[in-house]
Design a protein around this motif. Structure first.
Motif: not given
Length: 392
Positions: A86-94, A97-108
């Motif tokens: 058994f474990y905990l599954q953590v999923h985060a993502f964002s 758009s900043l100054d017409n530039m797309r950006c993001g990150n994700s964690i699993l």
């Protein structure tokens, strides 16, 4: 956002062989306060932290930039030996758009109930018009070590670095996924471990210290609703760069109301006040006191008793009318008992009624003065005592 790696890089699909981090000086270690806090975590408390939440990313002027989602659930993890746990599954993502530039990150991430990271995959990207950048980091436990693989892509050039840490040196280590769960735990407890020094990875993928500081409570207003939030500041103390701090405004049940990265031009904030979760209080089972049964005052029970009593009286009278010998036998016994008045009434009754038994033997002509007890079995026919009975 900048990514710093050693100047000697490798092209795409060219991996540097795994190596252990050079120890020009000893690796940092978590202190006892941090390790004791992790050991105090209870599975029942962690089950209260399984929920999903979404925050809006806004600029300093309130302009919407994107959104952040964090989801913590419970599942199973299968390692290389095909052993399920058994474990905990953590999923985060964002995505923003900043100054017409797309950006993001994700964690699993897959973590245990003691916040040990079994595996984590993270990704960050910025779509620059000239030179897009992307960074991927993979943490995985292999045998008795934690392998960290970092890949940075700038345009078409890819740089990869693999570092391994002995597993016994990662006690008190909190990955990004484990940090999100730890914040919910501290919000539930409304406290931060005093003087605790955990371990984390800096932007260069090296072990460093991470600390948490409680900044007090504050009233958080969302529309017409307001709630008290607990403010926690997490700081990652990189040994080569400047410390990176992030402030979290947490509701009592662990929901994130606001997130501010120190030095960032924007923040993350909830758009709707969530329904606060509360710990279920297990009430003790009810205790019913035993009350005396006063059946004589209960009309229903009294009626049943009188009815049954009359049924038995009529049944007994009917039986004696059809068997008059029973009354005569009992009368003779009582008369004989009162005349003899024996000290042992039970033995006297056994001797009196013994001859009426179908299993009793006929009385010998010459009876012995040592008569057998009526409670002992009689000797079988043909025995020596019957062939030669003793004389009186």
């Amino acid at each position: 956002m900048s990514f710093k790696l050693p100047s000697t890089g490798l092209r795409a699909k060219e991996l540097r062989p795994p190596s252990t981090q050079k120890e020009s000086k000893p690796l940092p270690t978590a202190n006892a306060e941090a390790i004791d806090f992790l050991r105090s975590l209870q599975p029942k408390q962690l089950e209260l932290l399984l929920f999903s939440e979404t925050l809006a990313m806004v600029s300093d002027t309130g302009e919407p930039l994107g959104e952040l989602t964090v989801d913590v659930q419970k599942g199973q993890y299968r390692d290389d030996l095909s052993v399920s746990a058994f474990y905990l599954q953590v999923h985060a993502f964002s995505r923003s758009s900043l100054d017409n530039m797309r950006c993001g990150n994700s964690i699993l991430g897959h973590i245990t109930g003691e916040m040990e990271t079994l595996e984590q995959h993270s990704q960050e990207f910025i779509k620059f018009l000239v030179l897009p950048m992307e960074r991927k980091t993979k943490l995985v436990r292999v045998d008795n070590q934690l392998d960290v693989t970092r890949m940075v892509k700038e345009g078409e050039e890819v740089k990869t670095e693999v570092t391994s840490f002995p597993w016994n040196s990662t006690a008190g280590f909190l990955s990004e996924a484990a940090n999100l769960v730890m914040l919910r735990v501290m919000a539930w407890r409304q406290m931060v471990p005093s003087n605790a020094r955990f371990l984390a990875l800096d932007t260069e993928g090296k072990l460093c210290y991470a600390t948490y500081q409680a900044l007090g409570f504050q009233t958080f207003q969302m529309g017409r609703q307001q709630a008290e939030v607990f403010i926690i500041e997490q700081t990652v103390h990189s040994e080569e760069g400047i410390p990176m701090s992030c402030q979290y405004y947490l509701l009592p049940d662990g929901h994130l109301a606001k997130r501010v990265q120190v030095g960032s031009p924007g923040c993350c904030i909830i758009t709707k006040m969530p329904i606060l979760r509360e710990e279920d209080e297990i009430e003790p089972p009810p205790v019913f006191e035993k009350k005396p049964l006063e059946w004589e005052e209960d009309m229903q029970l009294l009626t049943r008793f009188l009815k049954r009593k009359e049924e038995l009286r009529l049944s007994h009278a009917s039986y004696l009318r059809h068997h008059p010998e029973a009354s005569a036998l009992i009368s003779d016994f009582l008369l004989f008992l009162l005349l003899r008045q024996p000290a042992d009434v039970i033995t006297f009754a056994a001797e009196y009624f013994g001859p009426f038994s179908v299993h009793s033997l006929p009385t010998p002509a010459l009876r012995s003065s040592h008569r057998p007890s009526p409670f002992r079995p009689q000797p079988l026919e043909g025995t020596f005592s019957q062939a030669f009975p003793e004389e009186d």
